[in-house]
Design a protein around this motif. Sequence first.
Motif, PDB file in Angstrom:
ATOM      1  N   VAL A  21      -8.493  -1.500  -8.746  1.00 37.50           N
ATOM      2  CA  VAL A  21      -7.361  -1.428  -7.760  1.00 37.50           C
ATOM      3  C   VAL A  21      -6.773   0.017  -7.633  1.00 37.50           C
ATOM      4  O   VAL A  21      -6.399   0.567  -8.791  1.00 37.50           O
ATOM      5  CB  VAL A  21      -6.373  -2.319  -8.475  1.00 37.50           C
ATOM      6  CG1 VAL A  21      -5.053  -2.635  -7.457  1.00 37.50           C
ATOM      7  CG2 VAL A  21      -6.909  -3.830  -8.840  1.00 37.50           C
ATOM      8  N   ASP A  22      -6.625   0.452  -6.471  1.00 34.57           N
ATOM      9  CA  ASP A  22      -6.082   1.638  -6.125  1.00 34.57           C
ATOM     10  C   ASP A  22      -5.409   1.671  -4.784  1.00 34.57           C
ATOM     11  O   ASP A  22      -6.319   1.285  -3.805  1.00 34.57           O
ATOM     12  CB  ASP A  22      -6.971   2.817  -6.444  1.00 34.57           C
ATOM     13  CG  ASP A  22      -6.120   4.191  -6.592  1.00 34.57           C
ATOM     14  OD1 ASP A  22      -5.272   4.503  -5.602  1.00 34.57           O
ATOM     15  OD2 ASP A  22      -6.433   4.962  -7.451  1.00 34.57           O
ATOM     16  N   THR A  45     -10.013  -3.588  -4.494  1.00 32.36           N
ATOM     17  CA  THR A  45      -8.762  -3.735  -3.523  1.00 32.36           C
ATOM     18  C   THR A  45      -7.995  -2.826  -3.612  1.00 32.36           C
ATOM     19  O   THR A  45      -7.518  -2.017  -4.568  1.00 32.36           O
ATOM     20  CB  THR A  45      -8.349  -5.140  -3.837  1.00 32.36           C
ATOM     21  OG1 THR A  45      -7.106  -5.399  -2.992  1.00 32.36           O
ATOM     22  CG2 THR A  45      -7.635  -5.277  -5.238  1.00 32.36           C
ATOM     23  N   THR A  46      -7.043  -2.655  -2.670  1.00 32.96           N
ATOM     24  CA  THR A  46      -5.944  -1.673  -2.675  1.00 32.96           C
ATOM     25  C   THR A  46      -4.519  -2.133  -2.720  1.00 32.96           C
ATOM     26  O   THR A  46      -3.568  -1.610  -2.616  1.00 32.96           O
ATOM     27  CB  THR A  46      -5.962  -0.825  -1.222  1.00 32.96           C
ATOM     28  OG1 THR A  46      -5.676  -1.718   0.062  1.00 32.96           O
ATOM     29  CG2 THR A  46      -7.194  -0.160  -0.986  1.00 32.96           C
ATOM     30  N   LEU A  49      -1.199  -7.290  -5.315  1.00 40.58           N
ATOM     31  CA  LEU A  49      -1.166  -8.605  -5.159  1.00 40.58           C
ATOM     32  C   LEU A  49      -2.353  -9.420  -5.085  1.00 40.58           C
ATOM     33  O   LEU A  49      -2.561 -10.515  -5.481  1.00 40.58           O
ATOM     34  CB  LEU A  49       0.199  -8.799  -3.963  1.00 40.58           C
ATOM     35  CG  LEU A  49       1.326  -8.762  -4.343  1.00 40.58           C
ATOM     36  CD1 LEU A  49       2.310  -8.611  -2.987  1.00 40.58           C
ATOM     37  CD2 LEU A  49       2.131  -9.142  -5.397  1.00 40.58           C
ATOM     38  N   VAL A  50      -3.191  -8.825  -4.232  1.00 39.10           N
ATOM     39  CA  VAL A  50      -4.335  -9.268  -3.934  1.00 39.10           C
ATOM     40  C   VAL A  50      -5.245  -9.354  -5.373  1.00 39.10           C
ATOM     41  O   VAL A  50      -5.970 -10.228  -5.644  1.00 39.10           O
ATOM     42  CB  VAL A  50      -5.170  -8.325  -2.788  1.00 39.10           C
ATOM     43  CG1 VAL A  50      -6.826  -8.979  -2.777  1.00 39.10           C
ATOM     44  CG2 VAL A  50      -4.429  -8.631  -1.643  1.00 39.10           C
ATOM     45  N   ALA A  51      -5.011  -8.003  -5.976  1.00 39.78           N
ATOM     46  CA  ALA A  51      -5.912  -8.173  -7.285  1.00 39.78           C
ATOM     47  C   ALA A  51      -5.335  -9.210  -8.102  1.00 39.78           C
ATOM     48  O   ALA A  51      -6.307  -9.902  -8.817  1.00 39.78           O
ATOM     49  CB  ALA A  51      -5.603  -6.643  -7.791  1.00 39.78           C
ATOM     50  N   ASP A  66      -4.767   1.755 -10.476  1.00 42.00           N
ATOM     51  CA  ASP A  66      -3.787   3.218 -10.533  1.00 42.00           C
ATOM     52  C   ASP A  66      -2.338   2.602 -11.075  1.00 42.00           C
ATOM     53  O   ASP A  66      -2.096   1.408 -11.004  1.00 42.00           O
ATOM     54  CB  ASP A  66      -3.694   3.575  -9.069  1.00 42.00           C
ATOM     55  CG  ASP A  66      -3.191   4.832  -8.730  1.00 42.00           C
ATOM     56  OD1 ASP A  66      -2.711   5.630 -10.007  1.00 42.00           O
ATOM     57  OD2 ASP A  66      -2.434   5.032  -7.766  1.00 42.00           O
ATOM     58  N   ILE A  67      -1.666   3.605 -11.593  1.00 39.97           N
ATOM     59  CA  ILE A  67      -0.557   3.388 -12.290  1.00 39.97           C
ATOM     60  C   ILE A  67       0.515   3.070 -11.223  1.00 39.97           C
ATOM     61  O   ILE A  67       1.381   2.449 -11.402  1.00 39.97           O
ATOM     62  CB  ILE A  67      -0.232   4.155 -13.273  1.00 39.97           C
ATOM     63  CG1 ILE A  67       0.884   3.746 -14.489  1.00 39.97           C
ATOM     64  CG2 ILE A  67       0.223   5.507 -12.958  1.00 39.97           C
ATOM     65  CD1 ILE A  67       1.087   4.659 -15.434  1.00 39.97           C
ATOM     66  N   LYS A  68       0.634   3.950 -10.269  1.00 41.18           N
ATOM     67  CA  LYS A  68       1.781   3.899  -9.107  1.00 41.18           C
ATOM     68  C   LYS A  68       1.006   3.251  -7.893  1.00 41.18           C
ATOM     69  O   LYS A  68       0.196   3.940  -7.181  1.00 41.18           O
ATOM     70  CB  LYS A  68       2.118   5.372  -8.915  1.00 41.18           C
ATOM     71  CG  LYS A  68       3.032   5.786  -9.953  1.00 41.18           C
ATOM     72  CD  LYS A  68       3.583   7.016  -9.674  1.00 41.18           C
ATOM     73  CE  LYS A  68       4.642   7.453 -10.579  1.00 41.18           C
ATOM     74  NZ  LYS A  68       5.560   8.809 -10.370  1.00 41.18           N
ATOM     75  N   MET A  69       1.633   2.148  -7.487  1.00 42.39           N
ATOM     76  CA  MET A  69       0.967   1.414  -6.298  1.00 42.39           C
ATOM     77  C   MET A  69       2.392   0.860  -5.673  1.00 42.39           C
ATOM     78  O   MET A  69       3.407   0.514  -6.329  1.00 42.39           O
ATOM     79  CB  MET A  69      -0.044   0.252  -6.667  1.00 42.39           C
ATOM     80  CG  MET A  69      -1.199   0.719  -6.926  1.00 42.39           C
ATOM     81  SD  MET A  69      -2.338  -0.229  -7.206  1.00 42.39           S
ATOM     82  CE  MET A  69      -1.766  -1.268  -8.532  1.00 42.39           C
TER      83      MET A  69
END
Length: 542
Positions: A21-22, A45-46, A49-51, A66-69
């Motif tokens: 996820v990123d 996935t980017t 919520l999808v993750a 990633d820690i910041k999304m």
Amino acid sequence: MTERQPNEASEYSRAPAILVVDDDTSICRYCAKALRNVGYQVIDTTSGLVALDHLRHQVFDLLLTDIKMPEMSGLELARQARALNPGLAVIIMTGQTTLETLREAVQQGVTSYLSKPFEIEEMRLTVAQVLHQRAMVLQKVKLEAIVHQLELSSAFNRTLSLSELCGEIVRVTNSEIGCQFGYFLLQQPDESPRLLMGQASHPQLNEAGWQLLQETYQQQQPIQTTLKLAEADHNVITFPLRVGGAMIGSALFDYTEALPSAQIEGMMLLLNQAAAALNNAQLFTRVQEANSRLQELDRLKSEFISITSHELRTPLAVVLGYGIVIQERSEPPIRTYLDRLVESAQRMKEIIDDMTHLRRLDTRQTELQVEPIVLDELLYEVIDQMHGLAQKKSQTLSLATPPDALCTLYADRAKIALVLMSLLSNAMKFTPAEGMITVRAWCETVQAVPYEHAYFKGTLQPGPWVFVSVSDSGIGIPESHLQRIFERFYQVAQSLTREYGGTGVGLALVQGLVALHNGHVWVQSEEGRGSTFTVALPQRGL
């Protein structure tokens, strides 16, 4: 990074599943591609919520995020992901590594982190290390669970009583899921289902409970539902009972608190052990029941033999006595008929005597009257008694042992004579006219064990022994029957129209009387070429 590393997923029976996820599309796809190239199953996935939706519907081994999304931070995603799957490994990717960030990451169950920018090889090695650590932890947890279940299941080996075992299973299950009652439906092919309760105080199982157990047996999967028993609703769970992959039944227990999947898996492992114990207890019960039936049949058989022998002996004595008197005073052709009558009555008396001897052996009523026996005298005496029967069948009966080669035997004379006459009678029965029957005897001090001779092979206690063999040129015994010919009432020829007659007790009586003298019987036979029965007796008796 296009070269695949074959050992990357060697810790697992399947390729580990990774969720990447990123919100940076290029980094997300690049990481996913690099991990796929080394054999992992990867979904990328980017969107956080999808993750999270992926995590709700699929089991993953590792989350790389990633820690910041924008929609959801990586740490919040990690928190919710760990709530869904406590065993999930988490790696965060961050461009700013601070002590506070690391502290919060640890609190959310993050296993490791990658500082951006990072090399693809660094990312791959970190993923491999984290998955390896996770595999080791899961293996340890699994082993600890197995040890715990084995410790619990050891209680199942304390009894082979089905009722006691069911109670023990409910007691152990109570310590695991807090159940108050348990039911076991055992099913075997071609048998009616058998319902057992953990305790007699349990409420009666109704039709709905019965059907639930049947459904579990058919589906071979646990079922959780509610069941009304004794005017109260209960949360219940059923489990299939398997032994070596084969279904033997199902079990039903109540519970109070919700059961997580790990606890259900632990219960299934525990009940696999319980199923093996139940199966053993069933087999033991069947053996006990079969033994009881056999003992009762044996008792009835012995009682029948005893009553029949007693009731037949008196009228037979009258028939035989008057038959002999009339036979002596009669002239041909009536005398010929009386000869057959007396001969048949004498045969019947021998059969009754054999059954009486067997009965006494069974009830340990036979006592030995040990006395010195000059072996050659006994042999001549027995052969002389059987000589007339051999002549009637045009058979040659001879003693092939020189008298000076024999010795003195200390045994029960009457019983040893009965053993020899039974062996000679058996040889005459299965030897055709013009056939040969030969008696041999020798005395030898056994030194080597096992003892081997042309007519005997077996383990004998060192010391002086006496051997007597009876050889015939008869029909012989098939090899497949040799192990059973000493069983009482066993007939090599099973047809009702068998040519040779007999009751099948003669050899059983021989073995019983020889064993009473601490002796042994050995048989050699070749179908179509005759048989040799050899009796070995300790020279000094008991």
